[in-house]
Design a protein around this motif. Structure first.
Motif, PDB file in Angstrom:
ATOM      1  N   PHE A  79       0.837  -1.204   0.000  1.00 28.91           N
ATOM      2  CA  PHE A  79       0.000   0.000   0.000  1.00 28.91           C
ATOM      3  C   PHE A  79       0.875   1.259   0.000  1.00 28.91           C
ATOM      4  CE2 PHE A  79      -2.623   3.209   2.168  1.00 28.91           C
ATOM      5  CZ  PHE A  79      -3.770   3.144   1.403  1.00 28.91           C
ATOM      6  N   VAL A  80       1.867   1.271   0.879  1.00 26.80           N
ATOM      7  CA  VAL A  80       2.720   2.463   1.009  1.00 26.80           C
ATOM      8  C   VAL A  80       3.628   2.621  -0.227  1.00 26.80           C
ATOM      9  CG1 VAL A  80       4.454   3.595   2.441  1.00 26.80           C
ATOM     10  CG2 VAL A  80       2.665   2.261   3.514  1.00 26.80           C
ATOM     11  N   LEU A  81       4.138   1.504  -0.738  1.00 28.41           N
ATOM     12  CA  LEU A  81       5.016   1.571  -1.912  1.00 28.41           C
ATOM     13  C   LEU A  81       4.303   2.180  -3.113  1.00 28.41           C
ATOM     14  CD1 LEU A  81       6.974  -1.808  -2.342  1.00 28.41           C
ATOM     15  CD2 LEU A  81       7.831   0.382  -1.583  1.00 28.41           C
ATOM     16  N   LYS A  82       3.032   1.814  -3.253  1.00 28.26           N
ATOM     17  CA  LYS A  82       2.302   2.249  -4.453  1.00 28.26           C
ATOM     18  C   LYS A  82       1.752   3.675  -4.341  1.00 28.26           C
ATOM     19  CE  LYS A  82       0.797  -2.395  -5.783  1.00 28.26           C
ATOM     20  NZ  LYS A  82      -0.397  -3.261  -5.864  1.00 28.26           N
ATOM     21  N   LEU A  83       1.675   4.201  -3.123  1.00 28.07           N
ATOM     22  CA  LEU A  83       1.055   5.516  -2.945  1.00 28.07           C
ATOM     23  C   LEU A  83       1.674   6.614  -3.829  1.00 28.07           C
ATOM     24  CD1 LEU A  83       0.097   6.029   0.813  1.00 28.07           C
ATOM     25  CD2 LEU A  83      -1.396   5.904  -1.163  1.00 28.07           C
ATOM     26  N   PRO A  84       3.032   6.746  -3.868  1.00 26.96           N
ATOM     27  CA  PRO A  84       3.599   7.818  -4.716  1.00 26.96           C
ATOM     28  C   PRO A  84       3.217   7.672  -6.183  1.00 26.96           C
ATOM     29  CG  PRO A  84       5.302   6.858  -3.300  1.00 26.96           C
ATOM     30  CD  PRO A  84       4.087   6.001  -3.163  1.00 26.96           C
ATOM     31  N   VAL A  85       3.190   6.430  -6.649  1.00 22.59           N
ATOM     32  CA  VAL A  85       2.867   6.175  -8.055  1.00 22.59           C
ATOM     33  C   VAL A  85       1.398   6.525  -8.326  1.00 22.59           C
ATOM     34  CG1 VAL A  85       2.673   4.317  -9.745  1.00 22.59           C
ATOM     35  CG2 VAL A  85       4.607   4.344  -8.179  1.00 22.59           C
ATOM     36  N   ILE A  86       0.531   6.159  -7.395  1.00 20.55           N
ATOM     37  CA  ILE A  86      -0.896   6.451  -7.554  1.00 20.55           C
ATOM     38  C   ILE A  86      -1.125   7.973  -7.509  1.00 20.55           C
ATOM     39  CG2 ILE A  86      -3.165   6.198  -6.436  1.00 20.55           C
ATOM     40  CD1 ILE A  86      -2.291   3.357  -5.613  1.00 20.55           C
ATOM     41  N   ILE A  87      -0.425   8.639  -6.606  1.00 25.20           N
ATOM     42  CA  ILE A  87      -0.574  10.108  -6.505  1.00 25.20           C
ATOM     43  C   ILE A  87      -0.143  10.762  -7.824  1.00 25.20           C
ATOM     44  CG2 ILE A  87       0.333  12.180  -5.345  1.00 25.20           C
ATOM     45  CD1 ILE A  87       0.391  10.445  -2.734  1.00 25.20           C
ATOM     46  N   ALA A  88       0.976  10.299  -8.399  1.00 26.23           N
ATOM     47  CA  ALA A  88       1.447  10.854  -9.682  1.00 26.23           C
ATOM     48  C   ALA A  88       0.381  10.638 -10.763  1.00 26.23           C
ATOM     49  CB  ALA A  88       2.763  10.191 -10.087  1.00 26.23           C
ATOM     50  N   HIS A  89      -0.259   9.479 -10.734  1.00 23.67           N
ATOM     51  CA  HIS A  89      -1.304   9.164 -11.715  1.00 23.67           C
ATOM     52  C   HIS A  89      -2.482  10.133 -11.566  1.00 23.67           C
ATOM     53  CE1 HIS A  89      -2.909   6.427 -14.678  1.00 23.67           C
ATOM     54  NE2 HIS A  89      -4.036   6.303 -14.001  1.00 23.67           N
ATOM     55  N   PHE A  90      -2.814  10.460 -10.326  1.00 23.97           N
ATOM     56  CA  PHE A  90      -3.928  11.371 -10.070  1.00 23.97           C
ATOM     57  C   PHE A  90      -3.577  12.806 -10.479  1.00 23.97           C
ATOM     58  CE2 PHE A  90      -7.526   9.421  -7.737  1.00 23.97           C
ATOM     59  CZ  PHE A  90      -7.122   8.105  -7.872  1.00 23.97           C
ATOM     60  N   ILE A  91      -2.331  13.200 -10.232  1.00 21.80           N
ATOM     61  CA  ILE A  91      -1.928  14.560 -10.638  1.00 21.80           C
ATOM     62  C   ILE A  91      -1.972  14.665 -12.167  1.00 21.80           C
ATOM     63  CG2 ILE A  91      -0.061  16.282 -10.586  1.00 21.80           C
ATOM     64  CD1 ILE A  91       0.868  15.026  -7.938  1.00 21.80           C
ATOM     65  N   THR A  92      -1.577  13.598 -12.845  1.00 23.54           N
ATOM     66  CA  THR A  92      -1.635  13.604 -14.315  1.00 23.54           C
ATOM     67  C   THR A  92      -3.073  13.845 -14.782  1.00 23.54           C
ATOM     68  OG1 THR A  92       0.176  12.009 -14.330  1.00 23.54           O
ATOM     69  CG2 THR A  92      -1.002  12.301 -16.392  1.00 23.54           C
ATOM     70  N   ALA A  93      -4.022  13.202 -14.102  1.00 24.43           N
ATOM     71  CA  ALA A  93      -5.436  13.396 -14.460  1.00 24.43           C
ATOM     72  C   ALA A  93      -5.822  14.863 -14.320  1.00 24.43           C
ATOM     73  CB  ALA A  93      -6.320  12.536 -13.557  1.00 24.43           C
ATOM     74  N   PHE A  94      -5.350  15.453 -13.226  1.00 26.21           N
ATOM     75  CA  PHE A  94      -5.659  16.860 -12.963  1.00 26.21           C
ATOM     76  C   PHE A  94      -5.074  17.747 -14.075  1.00 26.21           C
ATOM     77  CE2 PHE A  94      -4.726  20.916 -10.857  1.00 26.21           C
ATOM     78  CZ  PHE A  94      -5.996  21.236 -10.411  1.00 26.21           C
ATOM     79  N   VAL A  95      -3.835  17.459 -14.480  1.00 25.48           N
ATOM     80  CA  VAL A  95      -3.183  18.263 -15.529  1.00 25.48           C
ATOM     81  C   VAL A  95      -3.893  18.048 -16.875  1.00 25.48           C
ATOM     82  CG1 VAL A  95      -0.999  18.708 -16.747  1.00 25.48           C
ATOM     83  CG2 VAL A  95      -0.957  18.137 -14.318  1.00 25.48           C
ATOM     84  N   MET A  96      -4.303  16.817 -17.130  1.00 24.96           N
ATOM     85  CA  MET A  96      -4.975  16.520 -18.405  1.00 24.96           C
ATOM     86  C   MET A  96      -6.234  17.358 -18.610  1.00 24.96           C
ATOM     87  SD  MET A  96      -4.741  12.411 -18.720  1.00 24.96           S
ATOM     88  CE  MET A  96      -6.244  12.274 -19.675  1.00 24.96           C
ATOM     89  N   MET A  97      -6.889  17.682 -17.496  1.00 24.40           N
ATOM     90  CA  MET A  97      -8.130  18.453 -17.584  1.00 24.40           C
ATOM     91  C   MET A  97      -7.909  19.822 -18.216  1.00 24.40           C
ATOM     92  SD  MET A  97     -10.476  16.485 -16.618  1.00 24.40           S
ATOM     93  CE  MET A  97      -9.471  15.216 -17.343  1.00 24.40           C
ATOM     94  N   LYS A  98      -6.660  20.308 -18.168  1.00 24.28           N
ATOM     95  CA  LYS A  98      -6.355  21.629 -18.735  1.00 24.28           C
ATOM     96  C   LYS A  98      -6.419  21.618 -20.265  1.00 24.28           C
ATOM     97  CE  LYS A  98      -4.958  23.038 -14.606  1.00 24.28           C
ATOM     98  NZ  LYS A  98      -5.790  23.935 -13.816  1.00 24.28           N
TER      99      LYS A  98
END
Lengths: 188, 404
Positions: free
Chosen positions: B105-124
């Motif tokens: 769970f902890v190992l994957k958190l940074p990768v998942i967060i990066a994936h979510f930020i990408t979604a946020f940027v894509m909205m632009k």
């Protein structure tokens, strides 16, 4: 919204059902005992250890071994004794040992192995350029598996194993469920 | 459903799946990067000099990946708790460890967060609430994202974020867009492939285009320069993965000579970019899509490589979404990708990914081995790869047509 929720619910259900299906209907060899070592030591004489399985039908031993530089090409034997009798023997070669590798020894299931002391011995015909075994002061690192095809027993053991895992990881599972509850609440 | 609700639903899904699925790659990179906190700067020479420490393999990524995960290791270790460092150094026995769920769970958190930020940027890049919601749903709930980010926790999501951020800065006409691509390349080399296209878009004159290219490439060089004299750096990062596979697809001409198909296609794309000029950000996004798609699908790819083109595919797809044929093509692309990777002869890509649930799963034959009894799994895998390639080519051509 409805379609997306149905999709997510389907993904999660599919994940749970697949996991259950694989575990109950496909997996035949289940973990019985495992022990973790700390460092590699040379096997420069016959190496022995004892373990007591908690299930019948032990049929696999996995032992982390190391063949530095893949130099050792000697012949080895892994023997399992019960009450002093040699009940299983598997021959292998230095060629089968990586640098390092988990070496798998599969044999005919040992019936009535539950609560019986099994003595395992690794011997070689040549101890020059010895292989190494992962161990600590109590014994080597290894995993023992047993064969089980009784579905009722499997489901019972699976539930039991998950109960233990849950208890051993209570702080994590409580935090995780809390996090999921918050996100679930935010969706609604 | 609002955009916020889609984000939260995605968070729920990824957080639910993360603890129970395992692929060794993320564990390996954290094991290797932990040496940064022990004062090791040059991981390539360190592993070459200490092969006993490199038992999980050499460090195959560019230096920025080492520094990023070396820094992330500190908080991750604190949250993961006791036994975590020993667990990182384990082999397949890692799946039987009691605390594996919290570690994963902890190992994957940074990768998942990066994936979510990408979604946020894509909205632009997407106008209109409805289109944004479709894009978000596609981004989070497609098999590529769920498998490579939620199940595997692949670090490519960091490089993907940097390429999407580079596109965002390019939209804003910032000179730093190529710098971000350079940073992406210092993390995982593939963003270099689109650097010439971004340079063409960024500069109006040829001197500005060259300057822009130099800025991006210079950023990349800045990170690799300290390692340039380390032989292990070349053997670990350049002679592995994509850099070798790019030259696999070829037409034999005789006398030992070949036409290299992928480089040829990339050169053609580059010449199109030069001749047509890249006039708007959507055209640039299409070129990013075309370059990454051609590169990934023309080689024997790793599952996570499909993430490289995914954001640009979704950005272009959204503007064609009214056409039912593109929905069919997208479905076929995902199906082709999933079929392809499930047929890899790698236990951690099929059942093995569920091994934290029951370590006995690792004894099961792979899907490929199972199918081998009935027919050639490689043929079936090739069919899936072909489906993915054909449907993707259709989508790429549609995206260019739409932009005309």
């Amino acid at each position: 919204m409805k379609r997306l929720l149905i999709f997510v619910a389907s993904v999660i259900c599919l994940f749970i059902i697949t996991s259950l299906f694989v575990t109950v209907f496909l997996v035949r060899n289940r973990l019985d005992t495992q022990y973790f070592g700390e460092r590699f030591v040379k096997v420069d004489k016959p190496f022995k250890f004892r373990f007591t399985p908690i299930h019948d039908n032990i049929n696999i031993l996995i032992i982390p071994l190391k063949n530095p530089g893949l130099i050792n090409k000697s012949e080895f034997s892994l023997r399992i004794y019960s009450d002093g009798n040699n009940i299983r023997e598997i021959n292998f070669s230095g060629y089968n040992v990586g640098d390092p590798s988990d070496v798998k020894f599969q044999f005919e299931p040992i019936t009535n192995s539950k609560d019986k002391n099994l003595d395992v011995e690794i011997i070689s015909n040549d101890y020059q350029n010895p292989i190494l075994i992962n161990t600590d002061i109590n014994g080597p690192s290894f995993r023992a598996y047993y064969r089980s095809i009784n579905k009722k027993e499997i489901i019972g053991e699976w539930v039991n194993a998950w109960g233990k895992r849950y208890i051993n990881n209570i702080p994590f599972f409580v935090s995780w469920l809390f996090l999921l509850t918050i996100t679930g609440w935010l969706i609604i | 459903m609002t955009k916020k609700q889609i984000f939260v639903l995605a968070a729920f899904t990824y957080l639910f799946l993360a603890p129970f699925t395992y692929h060794p790659d993320i564990k390996t990179i954290f094991y290797q990067s932990q040496f940064l906190s022990q004062g090791i700067f040059n991981i390539y020479s360190f592993f070459a000099a200490n092969p006993g420490k490199a038992f999980l393999g050499p460090f195959v990524y560019p230096p920025l990946a080492f520094f990023t995960f070396g820094l992330l290791f500190i908080p991750v270790k604190m949250i993961a708790g006791s036994g975590f460092v020993d667990w990182l150094g384990m082999g397949n026995d890692a799946v039987g460890v009691t605390h594996i769920f919290q570690y994963l769970f902890v190992l994957k958190l940074p990768v998942i967060i990066a994936h979510f930020i990408t979604a946020f940027v894509m909205m632009k890049f997407i106008d209109g609430e409805k289109k944004q919601k479709i894009a978000l749903s596609l981004w989070f709930f497609n098999p590529i994202s769920l498998y490579t980010v939620g199940f595997m926790g692949q670090i490519d999501s960091f490089a993907v974020l940097l390429t999407v951020l580079a596109l965002l800065l390019a939209k804003k006409k910032s000179i730093y867009a190529t710098v971000l691509l350079g940073l992406g390349a210092a993390f995982k080399t593939y963003p270099l492939l689109v650097l010439p296209f971004l340079a063409i878009y960024s500069g109006k004159t040829w001197s500005k285009k060259l300057l822009s290219f130099a800025l991006g490439f210079g950023t990349y060089l800045l990170f690799i320069l300290p390692f340039i004299t380390t032989p292990a750096f070349y053997s670990s990062t350049f002679v592995s993965g994509l850099s070798q596979r790019l030259f696999e697809l070829k037409l034999y001409l005789g006398f030992g000579e070949n036409i290299l198909i992928v480089p040829a296609l990339l050169i053609i794309l580059f010449l199109f970019a030069v001749s047509k000029r890249i006039e708007n950000i959507n055209q640039l996004s299409n070129f990013f899509l075309a370059v990454f798609f051609v590169t990934v699908t023309s080689v024997h790819f790793h599952p996570q490589w499909a993430l490289w083109f995914l954001p640009f595919l979704i950005i272009s797809f959204i503007y064609n979404a009214k056409d039912s044929s593109v929905w069919i093509a997208l479905t076929l692309l995902f199906l082709g990708w999933l079929g392809n990777i499930l047929l890899f002869d790698d236990k951690f890509l099929s059942w093995g990914i569920l091994s934290p649930i029951d370590p006995g799963i690792l004894f099961l034959p792979t899907l490929s081995e199972l199918l081998h009894r009935f027919f050639d799994p490689l043929l079936l895998q090739s069919i899936f790869h072909t489906i993915m390639l054909a449907s993707g080519v259709y989508l790429v051509s549609k995206s260019f047509k739409e932009n005309e």
